[in-house]
Motif scaffolding. Sequence first.
Motif, PDB file in Angstrom:
ATOM      1  N   ALA A   1      49.247  33.242  42.541  1.00  0.00           N
ATOM      2  CA  ALA A   1      49.163  32.922  43.970  1.00  0.00           C
ATOM      3  C   ALA A   1      49.292  31.411  44.184  1.00  0.00           C
ATOM      4  CB  ALA A   1      47.847  33.440  44.536  1.00  0.00           C
TER       5      ALA A   1
ATOM      6  N   GLY B   1      52.847  43.798  48.437  1.00  0.00           N
ATOM      7  CA  GLY B   1      53.175  42.373  48.371  1.00  0.00           C
ATOM      8  C   GLY B   1      54.550  42.156  47.766  1.00  0.00           C
ATOM      9  N   SER B   2      54.854  42.903  46.713  1.00  0.00           N
ATOM     10  CA  SER B   2      56.177  42.781  46.091  1.00  0.00           C
ATOM     11  C   SER B   2      57.271  43.233  47.055  1.00  0.00           C
ATOM     12  CB  SER B   2      56.250  43.636  44.825  1.00  0.00           C
ATOM     13  OG  SER B   2      55.383  43.137  43.860  1.00  0.00           O
TER      14      SER B   2
ATOM     15  N   ALA C   1      54.758  35.876  40.642  1.00  0.00           N
ATOM     16  CA  ALA C   1      54.186  36.386  41.899  1.00  0.00           C
ATOM     17  C   ALA C   1      54.404  37.889  42.017  1.00  0.00           C
ATOM     18  CB  ALA C   1      54.816  35.661  43.082  1.00  0.00           C
ATOM     19  N   HIS C   2      55.583  38.360  41.642  1.00  0.00           N
ATOM     20  CA  HIS C   2      55.877  39.793  41.743  1.00  0.00           C
ATOM     21  C   HIS C   2      54.970  40.607  40.831  1.00  0.00           C
ATOM     22  CE1 HIS C   2      59.029  40.586  44.499  1.00  0.00           C
ATOM     23  NE2 HIS C   2      59.860  39.711  43.986  1.00  0.00           N
TER      24      HIS C   2
ATOM     25  N   MET D   1      50.485  35.640  52.565  1.00  0.00           N
ATOM     26  CA  MET D   1      51.053  36.102  51.293  1.00  0.00           C
ATOM     27  C   MET D   1      50.193  35.635  50.120  1.00  0.00           C
ATOM     28  SD  MET D   1      53.552  38.018  50.751  1.00  0.00           S
ATOM     29  CE  MET D   1      53.501  38.822  49.175  1.00  0.00           C
TER      30      MET D   1
ATOM     31  N   GLY E   1      45.934  41.541  44.319  1.00  0.00           N
ATOM     32  CA  GLY E   1      46.739  41.553  43.098  1.00  0.00           C
ATOM     33  C   GLY E   1      46.073  42.392  42.020  1.00  0.00           C
TER      34      GLY E   1
ATOM     35  N   ILE F   1      48.439  38.266  47.462  1.00  0.00           N
ATOM     36  CA  ILE F   1      48.559  38.200  45.995  1.00  0.00           C
ATOM     37  C   ILE F   1      47.186  37.961  45.371  1.00  0.00           C
ATOM     38  CG2 ILE F   1      49.573  36.950  44.039  1.00  0.00           C
ATOM     39  CD1 ILE F   1      51.942  36.269  45.859  1.00  0.00           C
TER      40      ILE F   1
ATOM     41  N   LEU G   1      57.729  40.450  49.494  1.00  0.00           N
ATOM     42  CA  LEU G   1      58.337  39.299  48.808  1.00  0.00           C
ATOM     43  C   LEU G   1      59.841  39.523  48.622  1.00  0.00           C
ATOM     44  CD1 LEU G   1      56.134  38.129  45.799  1.00  0.00           C
ATOM     45  CD2 LEU G   1      57.172  36.688  47.523  1.00  0.00           C
TER      46      LEU G   1
ATOM     47  N   LYS H   1      46.351  36.805  38.681  1.00  0.00           N
ATOM     48  CA  LYS H   1      46.820  36.806  40.067  1.00  0.00           C
ATOM     49  C   LYS H   1      46.534  35.489  40.800  1.00  0.00           C
ATOM     50  CE  LYS H   1      42.684  39.155  41.771  1.00  0.00           C
ATOM     51  NZ  LYS H   1      42.137  40.366  42.366  1.00  0.00           N
TER      52      LYS H   1
ATOM     53  N   GLU I   1      52.042  39.947  39.653  1.00  0.00           N
ATOM     54  CA  GLU I   1      50.622  39.948  40.013  1.00  0.00           C
ATOM     55  C   GLU I   1      50.356  40.544  41.398  1.00  0.00           C
ATOM     56  OE1 GLU I   1      48.620  39.356  37.673  1.00  0.00           O
ATOM     57  OE2 GLU I   1      50.189  38.640  36.345  1.00  0.00           O
ATOM     58  N   ALA I   2      51.371  40.559  42.255  1.00  0.00           N
ATOM     59  CA  ALA I   2      51.161  41.037  43.634  1.00  0.00           C
ATOM     60  C   ALA I   2      50.954  42.556  43.643  1.00  0.00           C
ATOM     61  CB  ALA I   2      52.366  40.667  44.488  1.00  0.00           C
TER      62      ALA I   2
END
Lengths: 78, 488
Positions: B162, B240-241, B232-233, B145, B153, B149, B244, B158, B235-236
Amino acid sequence: MAGPRIPTDVKPNKFVEANGYAREVVENTFRFSLKNLGKFAIFGIAVPVLIYKGCVQEFHVADSKYGRPAKKFAMDGN
Amino acid sequence: MPFLSFLLLFPLVGALIIACIPSWKVRAIKIIALCISLINFVVASGLWIVFDNSTAKFQFVEHIGWLPFFNMNAYIGIDGISLFFIVLTTFLVPVCLLVGWVNISKHVKEYCLAFLILETCMLAVFCMLDLLLFYVFFESVLLPMFLIIGVWGSRARKIRAAYQFFLYTLVGSVLMLLAILLIYFQVGTTDLQVLLVSEFSERRQLLLWLAFFASFAVKVPMVPLHIWLPEAHVEAPTAGSVILAGILLKLGTYGFLRFSIPLFPEASLYFTPLIYTMSIIGIVYASLTTLRQIDLKKIIAYSSVAHMGFVTIGLFSLNVQGVEGAILLMLSHGFVASALFLCVGTLYDRTHTRLIQYYGGLVHIMPLFSFFFLVFTMGNLSLPGTSSFVGEFLILVGTFQTNTWIATLAATGMILGGAYSIWLYNRVVFGNLKPLYISMGSDVNRREFWIFVPFVLAILWMGFYPQVFLDPMHVSVSNVIQHGAYIS
């Protein structure tokens, strides 16, 4: 549905971008002040304590209503 | 038939095959990765079909001698609690691969590898019946993960996001490792099935519960340990989001349900008001914060924090309705939040901005998108007939039995949820187009359409006929509640 993919990159507005950036870098723009501390005291301490006390009180009321021994909870004065 | 070993190892085998393919054969890599993840989903769905609803015992149990001299063995198995998380995981991984089908153009091979390895780690967390190995896989999820990110990202921040994600979750987990060591030295094993019949003194329970709490609360995340999540959301990448929101947040709540509640029943009761308070603060503050956000991803990220507050309240209501509602809401959130992130990804692919001020009147140029976005927004605000409503309703029923004060405060979350969800939809979809910023747009393409359709079906299916989901989990949930002697 479908259809050709049309490149539609946004035409940035400098005020919107500046506002977005300012909100993002809070770690750089945040300053401690009495007003902030007051808000922290209310929303960070007083409100959670109020909710917690209300919750524990409700449990104790239910225990006494049903004749059960009072449960022990964390940070409970009783 | 070793179903679970297959589920765990097949993505790894796929990753090995992909690793042997030259990087320039991008299409072959994508197709192989997608086929492997789809086969895994079919196998996981098969598990659901052959799953025996009438027993609380772990099913499909397999045993691999890991460190037999130290009485540590890899037991894997599932019950009604973990079954749906496995299905959800295997459902979301092919979606993630499809989302990146066109948009991910750099390091495609590594992208597919990261998701396949991540799938194995996530499935292992839900299957593992050994505390130490649970911890190992719980932490191993961080690495792929972190790379997803950091590498794929979208913006300059990012790397910071991360690191924040990695450090927050890792620091929380160190205490859990110490707690596992303490358990090992007391009981002599970390096998969950042995631990469930072991007893810990009340004082030790409190200590162990707090150590586990430090790890799970960061992962959930509970306010005020949630700071890493919006960052994180944002930039992912979209995939990835999706992972997550869909799976990683559930690892914490799953940990509470699998370990904290059955292993430390007295401590769970002792800290129930603390959990309730943090959850209510999470629901109300996160909902109010959602109203203030201008980044589409942050809006969904903060609404996730609020929904997870509902889940933790349901879990610690410590009755069957509350816990079943919590599991159902976790599943529902896995569909709804993931789908909303997909919607944001669809917009971002076209405009390369997530700032809400630029959007408006999308229904004029993207009617199909507006329909999908509407269904997912309604799911997010828990409209009756959607999956979230059933979960939140059961949670409120369960909580009302234990604490009316908390149930009343939690119910405000539903109103605030309605406020921010409808306002979000209104600002993005209705009103006039803003040609000054966004000139033209194409509606969802065929790939996006077929990604959205299963989410719509799942949300409506869970909303209209939740019994299919409640039946397999009922006996297992009752067993957890009875095991902790929570029925009073």
